[in-house]
Scaffold this active site. Structure first.
Site, PDB file in Angstrom:
ATOM      1  N   ASP A   8       0.854  -1.178   0.000  1.00  0.00           N
ATOM      2  CA  ASP A   8       0.000   0.000   0.000  1.00  0.00           C
ATOM      3  C   ASP A   8       0.903   1.245   0.000  1.00  0.00           C
ATOM      4  OD1 ASP A   8      -2.391   1.635   0.533  1.00  0.00           O
ATOM      5  OD2 ASP A   8      -1.462   1.930   2.497  1.00  0.00           O
ATOM      6  N   TYR A  10      -0.374   5.034   0.534  1.00  0.00           N
ATOM      7  CA  TYR A  10      -0.737   6.144   1.434  1.00  0.00           C
ATOM      8  C   TYR A  10      -0.850   5.677   2.874  1.00  0.00           C
ATOM      9  CZ  TYR A  10      -1.626   8.379  -3.009  1.00  0.00           C
ATOM     10  OH  TYR A  10      -1.476   8.878  -4.280  1.00  0.00           O
TER      11      TYR A  10
END
Lengths: 221, 221
Positions: A8, A10
């Site tokens: 991932d 953010y």
């Protein structure tokens, strides 16, 4: 054995709360409140739009979330300020251990798997020179939906050509950890804020405080 | 012309923040924080589980949300306290104008359309004697998903036998308003907390501060 890593972006590689300083500059005294509510609404809108079958890009959703946040906090939605705050998403701070951790994973394939559309994630990846350490940058945008839909996680399987059981998915977001684990990945949770695990019926395989610690545990396993 | 009314329950007919007093009794000094985080996580979990294809009943999700809330706030998850707080969902306070407003809608068909499973909503409806004023109590549980999935809103169309264009959907929750409007209902937003509209690309047809005001506007229209 882990053959590929999907990460991932953010909150995991890039600090979404690093926008707080720019929020504070634009709206003195409200930086913390803006950055927290902005992030919460950004996620809510990504979930709700997917459920509503009303997909818009993460950039669009992020700007909508900012506009709502300013309205709820009673702050004027000056267009110049909105543009400046949105631009901060292209200049997020990368966490300090990221490059060393990616190197530690060695020759395993590595990809970002993000809600962000390529127009917003690629400039950030280039600016931080993370593209040198990645094989691919995959966006939920391709699926017309956001995490935690299984088709988003499936993208990493399809594009890296590695079965989900041999993939390590990495996120600092508890809800993303749950979605990836429910999908069938081996999952590492970078619990940067020391939160309890989300009560969504699944648990991470690894829980660590930073990405380097995870790389060491996986590589030495 | 409006021929049928579908009403959200939690937050719209019943005050979900009325659990605050019981939270305060169980955990002195933390009542407000528990009730707010509990509600937020309850909604998040309903959205995330639907996206993950991992449906559990709203009762289950509500208890999971409470357990997470206590853990995040660093409070002991005493089983007796959890049972007592969960029981408060069967005894929520009804907003004072509800019965008069339902009468004002006259002979139009009226139904609750809620995320809550029947085992949790029906005892509440009976205890507050609202069953006298309703034709049906419909639960998302039948669809194995939660709002804002379109199939949940479709339930009201199918079960009342009224086309969506001739249905008024009523909710105090901005996200539910957006989901119902995207689905195609005429929508009334009971904006009890004076919040700005959610930035999800659609707007309510009516925005009012309580249910009686909505009934008067719709009946007089």
């Amino acid at each position: 054995m882990i053959e590929g890593i999907a990460l991932d972006a953010y909150g995991t590689l890039y600090d979404v709360y690093s926008v707080e300083r720019k929020c504070e500059e634009a709206y003195p005294g409200s930086g913390v409140n803006i950055s927290r509510l902005w992030r919460q609404k950004q996620l809510e809108y990504s979930w709700l739009r997917t459920l509503m079958d009303r997909y818009e890009t993460f950039w669009h959703v992020t700007e909508d979330a900012l506009r709502y946040t300013l309205a709820e906090l009673g702050l004027a939605a000056n267009e110049g300020k909105i543009e400046a705050l949105m631009a901060s998403y292209l200049e997020l701070e990368m966490y300090p251990e990221v490059v060393e951790a990616l190197k530690r994973f060695g020759r395993r394939k590595k990809a970002i798997l993000t809600n962000g559309n390529l127009e917003m994630i690629e400039p950030l990846v280039r600016r931080t020179e993370l593209d040198r350490h990645l094989d691919a940058c995959l966006s939920a945008d391709e699926t017309g939906s956001f995490k935690t839909r299984p088709d988003v996680y499936q993208l990493a399987v399809d594009r890296l050509g590695i079965a989900k059981e041999r993939m390590l998915f990495v996120s600092s977001n508890g809800w993303d950890v749950a979605g990836a684990k429910a999908f069938g990945f081996t999952v590492g949770w970078i619990n940067r804020r020391g939160l309890p695990p989300e009560e969504l019926g699944v648990r991470a395989d690894y829980t660590v405080s930073n990405l380097l610690e995870l790389a060491e545990r996986v590589v030495d396993a």
